[in-house]
Write a protein that holds these residues in place. Structure first.
Motif, PDB file in Angstrom:
ATOM      1  N   VAL A   1      -4.226  13.999  25.970  1.00  9.04           N
ATOM      2  CA  VAL A   1      -3.064  13.284  26.496  1.00  9.04           C
ATOM      3  C   VAL A   1      -2.513  13.977  27.739  1.00  9.04           C
ATOM      4  CG1 VAL A   1      -1.439  14.517  24.988  1.00  9.04           C
ATOM      5  CG2 VAL A   1      -0.832  12.267  25.903  1.00  9.04           C
ATOM      6  N   LEU A   2      -2.619  15.311  27.802  1.00  9.90           N
ATOM      7  CA  LEU A   2      -2.143  16.030  28.983  1.00  9.90           C
ATOM      8  C   LEU A   2      -3.036  15.743  30.191  1.00  9.90           C
ATOM      9  CD1 LEU A   2      -1.004  19.568  27.805  1.00  9.90           C
ATOM     10  CD2 LEU A   2       0.381  17.629  28.483  1.00  9.90           C
ATOM     11  N   VAL A   3      -4.333  15.743  29.956  1.00 11.72           N
ATOM     12  CA  VAL A   3      -5.261  15.453  31.045  1.00 11.72           C
ATOM     13  C   VAL A   3      -5.047  14.035  31.555  1.00 11.72           C
ATOM     14  CG1 VAL A   3      -7.697  15.312  31.693  1.00 11.72           C
ATOM     15  CG2 VAL A   3      -6.931  17.072  30.098  1.00 11.72           C
ATOM     16  N   GLU A   4      -4.841  13.094  30.645  1.00 11.41           N
ATOM     17  CA  GLU A   4      -4.583  11.709  31.045  1.00 11.41           C
ATOM     18  C   GLU A   4      -3.282  11.608  31.840  1.00 11.41           C
ATOM     19  OE1 GLU A   4      -4.605   9.670  27.368  1.00 11.41           O
ATOM     20  OE2 GLU A   4      -6.780   9.851  27.060  1.00 11.41           O
ATOM     21  N   THR A   5      -2.270  12.391  31.424  1.00  7.47           N
ATOM     22  CA  THR A   5      -0.995  12.390  32.144  1.00  7.47           C
ATOM     23  C   THR A   5      -1.176  12.880  33.569  1.00  7.47           C
ATOM     24  OG1 THR A   5       0.242  12.775  30.099  1.00  7.47           O
ATOM     25  CG2 THR A   5       1.355  13.311  32.157  1.00  7.47           C
ATOM     26  N   VAL A   6      -1.946  13.946  33.732  1.00  4.30           N
ATOM     27  CA  VAL A   6      -2.205  14.481  35.065  1.00  4.30           C
ATOM     28  C   VAL A   6      -2.958  13.462  35.916  1.00  4.30           C
ATOM     29  CG1 VAL A   6      -3.465  16.248  36.335  1.00  4.30           C
ATOM     30  CG2 VAL A   6      -2.144  16.878  34.332  1.00  4.30           C
ATOM     31  N   GLN A   7      -3.921  12.797  35.319  1.00  3.87           N
ATOM     32  CA  GLN A   7      -4.687  11.793  36.057  1.00  3.87           C
ATOM     33  C   GLN A   7      -3.788  10.654  36.524  1.00  3.87           C
ATOM     34  OE1 GLN A   7      -7.761  10.803  33.229  1.00  3.87           O
ATOM     35  NE2 GLN A   7      -9.100  12.465  33.900  1.00  3.87           N
ATOM     36  N   LEU A   8      -2.861  10.233  35.661  1.00  5.60           N
ATOM     37  CA  LEU A   8      -1.919   9.175  36.049  1.00  5.60           C
ATOM     38  C   LEU A   8      -1.005   9.644  37.172  1.00  5.60           C
ATOM     39  CD1 LEU A   8      -0.928   7.678  32.564  1.00  5.60           C
ATOM     40  CD2 LEU A   8      -2.302   6.590  34.340  1.00  5.60           C
ATOM     41  N   GLN A   9      -0.525  10.892  37.067  1.00  2.00           N
ATOM     42  CA  GLN A   9       0.332  11.436  38.122  1.00  2.00           C
ATOM     43  C   GLN A   9      -0.418  11.493  39.453  1.00  2.00           C
ATOM     44  OE1 GLN A   9       1.497  15.240  36.584  1.00  2.00           O
ATOM     45  NE2 GLN A   9       3.195  14.439  35.377  1.00  2.00           N
ATOM     46  N   THR A  10      -1.690  11.892  39.390  1.00  2.00           N
ATOM     47  CA  THR A  10      -2.496  11.973  40.618  1.00  2.00           C
ATOM     48  C   THR A  10      -2.681  10.594  41.234  1.00  2.00           C
ATOM     49  OG1 THR A  10      -3.681  13.884  39.708  1.00  2.00           O
ATOM     50  CG2 THR A  10      -4.701  12.729  41.563  1.00  2.00           C
ATOM     51  N   LYS A  11      -2.945   9.587  40.402  1.00  2.53           N
ATOM     52  CA  LYS A  11      -3.114   8.226  40.915  1.00  2.53           C
ATOM     53  C   LYS A  11      -1.823   7.713  41.548  1.00  2.53           C
ATOM     54  CE  LYS A  11      -6.784   6.827  37.718  1.00  2.53           C
ATOM     55  NZ  LYS A  11      -7.156   5.924  36.604  1.00  2.53           N
ATOM     56  N   LYS A  12      -0.682   7.992  40.911  1.00  2.00           N
ATOM     57  CA  LYS A  12       0.602   7.547  41.458  1.00  2.00           C
ATOM     58  C   LYS A  12       0.867   8.193  42.814  1.00  2.00           C
ATOM     59  CE  LYS A  12       2.939   6.521  37.058  1.00  2.00           C
ATOM     60  NZ  LYS A  12       4.048   6.920  36.148  1.00  2.00           N
ATOM     61  N   LYS A  13       0.564   9.506  42.910  1.00  2.00           N
ATOM     62  CA  LYS A  13       0.777  10.200  44.183  1.00  2.00           C
ATOM     63  C   LYS A  13      -0.108   9.618  45.271  1.00  2.00           C
ATOM     64  CE  LYS A  13       2.256  14.659  42.259  1.00  2.00           C
ATOM     65  NZ  LYS A  13       1.904  16.113  42.114  1.00  2.00           N
ATOM     66  N   LYS A  14      -1.352   9.280  44.920  1.00  2.00           N
ATOM     67  CA  LYS A  14      -2.258   8.691  45.905  1.00  2.00           C
ATOM     68  C   LYS A  14      -1.756   7.329  46.368  1.00  2.00           C
ATOM     69  CE  LYS A  14      -6.543  11.015  44.549  1.00  2.00           C
ATOM     70  NZ  LYS A  14      -7.926  10.831  44.010  1.00  2.00           N
ATOM     71  N   ARG A  15      -1.239   6.522  45.410  1.00  2.00           N
ATOM     72  CA  ARG A  15      -0.719   5.207  45.780  1.00  2.00           C
ATOM     73  C   ARG A  15       0.499   5.333  46.677  1.00  2.00           C
ATOM     74  NH1 ARG A  15      -2.069   3.592  40.305  1.00  2.00           N
ATOM     75  NH2 ARG A  15       0.070   4.033  39.662  1.00  2.00           N
ATOM     76  N   LYS A  16       1.385   6.298  46.357  1.00  4.00           N
ATOM     77  CA  LYS A  16       2.570   6.504  47.184  1.00  4.00           C
ATOM     78  C   LYS A  16       2.181   6.961  48.586  1.00  4.00           C
ATOM     79  CE  LYS A  16       5.890   7.575  43.494  1.00  4.00           C
ATOM     80  NZ  LYS A  16       6.783   8.623  42.930  1.00  4.00           N
TER      81      LYS A  16
END
Length: 311
Positions: free
Chosen positions: A285-300
């Motif tokens: 779940v932590l790795v998935e959270t980091v992946q989601l954060q990375t995707k959000k930063k890329k979209r921003k």
């Protein structure tokens, strides 16, 4: 014909060679190593190459000196974590060094072996520094290619580095993704990383180290005097055929290799989790959270870039 050996060239070239050999060994073992440690370890190897200038050295003494130098290079480059892992790393470094020697000798022999000197276990080629550096890089790339083709390689997302910070203290170690780790801290619901005591010992106050090392979660009296009342937690932990309570704590920051985890609890395990391959278990779940954060930063970042182009 007398061959002149220049000390600065000898040390400088072997420094560069040993840098790539240590880097290749790190790749083969999938160990994350800081580059400045590789530079220091290689510098020792470069200095040790000056043993070629010692006249009439005994064979046994030469072997012992080179073994000691190699052991020190490994200790400097790769942080000591266990005796077993140390010898495994040392043997891997020897294997890489022997492979490099064989490859370079074969290439140079095919090109015409002139000006080659062998003494005290150190090879010196009377060739241009640029050619020797190019041969070293070639051997390094060849070793990495062989590792990728025939070596056993774990999925890249299975192992990664973790940094845990409390105040000005930071502990860095290798962790493994554990899809079966569903531990959570009950009051906050935060996911739990299980780490070896030795991996996080530097973060724990001295008066609490015995509690975490032995799992003495009932020593509340010591806890109240440590200033860790708000950090300290107890995590129920079940393994095969046994249940126990692990002392845990909330750090200030946890950084995975690909991003930052804002909130997570670290449970401390007194036993070793592996033979040295990894030192912590990270829930998926932590790795998935980091992946989601990375995707959000890329979209921003992409959206911001588009807005700047439109203006």
């Amino acid at each position: 014909m007398v061959t002149v050996i220049y000390l600065d060239v000898l040390i400088g070239l072997n420094w560069i060679i040993d840098y790539f050999l240590l880097l290749a060994a790190a790749h083969l073992l999938s160990r994350k190593v800081r580059r400045w440690r590789i530079v220091l370890g290689a510098a020792l190897g470069g200095a040790a190459s000056a043993m070629v200038l010692i006249p009439d050295i005994n064979g046994l003494l030469s072997f012992l000196m080179h073994t000691a130098a190699a052991a020190l290079m490994v200790l400097i480059t790769y942080e000591f974590q266990s005796v077993r892992l140390f010898f495994k790393t040392l043997l891997c470094f020897y294997a890489v060094s022997f492979s490099f020697s064989g490859i370079m000798y074969a290439v140079w022999y095919a090109a015409a072996p002139q000006g080659m000197i062998w003494r005290c276990g150190v090879v010196y080629f009377d060739i241009s520094p640029l050619l020797l550096i190019l041969l070293t890089v070639f051997c390094y790339l060849l070793l990495i290619l062989l590792q990728k083709l025939v070596g056993r390689k774990e999925a890249p997302e299975k192992f990664f580095s973790v940094e845990i910070t409390i105040g000005e203290q930071t502990a860095e170690f290798r962790a493994m993704l554990d899809t079966g780790n569903a531990l959570v801290e009950r009051m906050s619901g935060a996911p739990v990383i299980v780490a070896e005591y030795d991996a996080v010992q530097s973060l724990i106050p001295e008066e609490l180290q015995k509690i975490y090392a032995a799992g003495e979660v009932e020593r509340i009296d010591i806890l109240e005097r440590s200033g860790w009342e708000k950090r300290f937690r107890v995590i129920p932990f079940a393994s095969v055929g046994a249940q126990s309570l692990l002392p845990a704590f909330f750090p200030d920051k946890i950084t995975l290799e690909k991003g930052e985890v804002v909130r997570s609890c670290v449970a401390v395990c007194p036993q070793k989790l592996s033979s040295g391959l990894y030192h912590a278990l990270v829930p998926s779940v932590l790795v998935e959270t980091v992946q989601l954060q990375t995707k959000k930063k890329k979209r921003k970042t992409a959206a911001k870039h588009q807005r700047n182009q439109m203006q």
